[in-house]
Design a protein around this motif. Structure first.
Motif, PDB file in Angstrom:
ATOM      1  N   VAL A   4       0.864  -1.174   0.000  1.00 27.95           N
ATOM      2  CA  VAL A   4       0.000   0.000   0.000  1.00 27.95           C
ATOM      3  C   VAL A   4       0.898   1.220   0.000  1.00 27.95           C
ATOM      4  O   VAL A   4       2.050   1.167   0.465  1.00 27.95           O
ATOM      5  CB  VAL A   4      -0.955   0.034   1.215  1.00 27.95           C
ATOM      6  N   VAL A   5       0.395   2.310  -0.510  1.00 26.04           N
ATOM      7  CA  VAL A   5       1.131   3.571  -0.506  1.00 26.04           C
ATOM      8  C   VAL A   5       0.551   4.458   0.587  1.00 26.04           C
ATOM      9  O   VAL A   5      -0.659   4.703   0.629  1.00 26.04           O
ATOM     10  CB  VAL A   5       1.036   4.275  -1.875  1.00 26.04           C
ATOM     11  N   VAL A  23      -4.223   3.665  -1.464  1.00 22.98           N
ATOM     12  CA  VAL A  23      -3.454   4.866  -1.149  1.00 22.98           C
ATOM     13  C   VAL A  23      -4.114   5.531   0.051  1.00 22.98           C
ATOM     14  O   VAL A  23      -5.313   5.824   0.027  1.00 22.98           O
ATOM     15  CB  VAL A  23      -3.418   5.853  -2.328  1.00 22.98           C
ATOM     16  N   VAL A  24      -3.339   5.740   1.113  1.00 20.07           N
ATOM     17  CA  VAL A  24      -3.880   6.364   2.322  1.00 20.07           C
ATOM     18  C   VAL A  24      -3.047   7.594   2.673  1.00 20.07           C
ATOM     19  O   VAL A  24      -1.857   7.659   2.364  1.00 20.07           O
ATOM     20  CB  VAL A  24      -3.889   5.380   3.513  1.00 20.07           C
ATOM     21  N   LEU A  54      -1.608  -0.032   8.667  1.00 22.65           N
ATOM     22  CA  LEU A  54      -1.222  -1.441   8.782  1.00 22.65           C
ATOM     23  C   LEU A  54      -2.411  -2.362   8.526  1.00 22.65           C
ATOM     24  O   LEU A  54      -2.280  -3.409   7.871  1.00 22.65           O
ATOM     25  CB  LEU A  54      -0.628  -1.704  10.165  1.00 22.65           C
ATOM     26  N   LEU A  55      -3.578  -1.988   9.031  1.00 23.70           N
ATOM     27  CA  LEU A  55      -4.770  -2.795   8.792  1.00 23.70           C
ATOM     28  C   LEU A  55      -5.122  -2.811   7.307  1.00 23.70           C
ATOM     29  O   LEU A  55      -5.561  -3.845   6.769  1.00 23.70           O
ATOM     30  CB  LEU A  55      -5.944  -2.258   9.605  1.00 23.70           C
ATOM     31  N   THR A  56      -4.943  -1.691   6.643  1.00 22.10           N
ATOM     32  CA  THR A  56      -5.187  -1.640   5.203  1.00 22.10           C
ATOM     33  C   THR A  56      -4.255  -2.581   4.461  1.00 22.10           C
ATOM     34  O   THR A  56      -4.670  -3.293   3.536  1.00 22.10           O
ATOM     35  CB  THR A  56      -4.997  -0.199   4.677  1.00 22.10           C
ATOM     36  N   LEU A  57      -2.996  -2.615   4.879  1.00 21.00           N
ATOM     37  CA  LEU A  57      -2.047  -3.520   4.239  1.00 21.00           C
ATOM     38  C   LEU A  57      -2.405  -4.977   4.485  1.00 21.00           C
ATOM     39  O   LEU A  57      -2.341  -5.806   3.569  1.00 21.00           O
ATOM     40  CB  LEU A  57      -0.625  -3.246   4.728  1.00 21.00           C
ATOM     41  N   VAL A  58      -2.765  -5.310   5.726  1.00 21.76           N
ATOM     42  CA  VAL A  58      -3.137  -6.701   6.027  1.00 21.76           C
ATOM     43  C   VAL A  58      -4.313  -7.127   5.152  1.00 21.76           C
ATOM     44  O   VAL A  58      -4.327  -8.228   4.587  1.00 21.76           O
ATOM     45  CB  VAL A  58      -3.479  -6.861   7.524  1.00 21.76           C
ATOM     46  N   GLY A  59      -5.308  -6.247   5.020  1.00 19.95           N
ATOM     47  CA  GLY A  59      -6.442  -6.561   4.169  1.00 19.95           C
ATOM     48  C   GLY A  59      -6.032  -6.749   2.725  1.00 19.95           C
ATOM     49  O   GLY A  59      -6.515  -7.650   2.033  1.00 19.95           O
TER      50      GLY A  59
END
Length: 210
Positions: free
Chosen positions: A151-152, A180-181, A195-200
């Motif tokens: 993720v960015v 992108v966050v 981090l939660l976005t990346l895990v997902g």
């Protein structure tokens, strides 16, 4: 979001208090490795330190005049140290998910260590400074070529323009499915959300490939 065995007001671990997964012998937490990458001075060390529930391991060295020709300090004039090997931290999310965070060194002369740091990781967070977008291209190319989900995360520095995620996506020519966050590496909440976005993202990519 509350964290098991943590202070619900801060999300930090409560000293001396065991978490449920530490006393439940019928199961063990899932442990995963995540890499935090990006250019020089983009906030990787701060990112890891802001969420780590242990004292983070840092391999920072004082910058000297010997590195003046290779370390561009134009946009980070107050930076006096640099990571020469890696940053390491740990955070427990929910009750049974433990993330080990490995921050990569940003300077080109230390890129030879990336292969070892990335080995076994489920994904990566690529930190971006909108003042120096080109600095993140080596990391993006590395994870794209290696097929590692990423993720960015736009690390918003004080005094810099705030751009919408889609504007950053277009500027970096990212695929539509790459999250992108916009976040602040000093802010625990936005780092955890990243981090939660990346895990997902990693779970989704794994499911698509299986």
């Amino acid at each position: 979001m509350d964290y098991a065995g943590s202070d619900t007001t801060t999300g930090a671990p409560i000293p001396g208090q065991a978490r449920s997964w530490q006393t439940d012998l019928s199961r063990a937490p899932s442990v995963t490795k995540i890499v935090i990458a990006g250019g020089f001075g983009v906030g990787k060390t701060t990112f890891v330190g802001s969420v780590s529930e242990i004292t983070p391991l840092r391999t920072e060295a004082v910058m000297t005049t010997a590195g003046e020709e290779v370390d561009d300090l134009a946009d980070v004039p107050d930076k006096s140290t640099t990571t020469v090997a890696m940053d390491f931290g740990r955070i427990t999310l929910e009750a049974d998910l433990v993330l080990y965070l490995f921050g990569t060194p940003g300077q080109k002369r230390f890129w030879f260590m990336w292969d070892d740091l990335v080995r076994g990781a489920i994904g990566a967070v690529v930190l971006v400074d909108t003042r120096r977008l080109s600095d993140c291209f080596p990391a993006l190319d590395y994870f794209e070529s290696g097929g590692l989900p990423y993720v960015v995360a736009v690390n918003h520095f004080e005094g810099t323009p705030r751009y919408a995620p889609e504007a950053v996506r277009e500027a970096l020519s990212l695929a539509a499915d790459v999250p992108v966050v916009v976040m602040d590496s000093r802010d625990r909440i936005t780092v955890v959300e990243t981090l939660l976005t990346l895990v997902g993202r990693a779970l989704l990519v794994t499911a698509e490939r299986s």
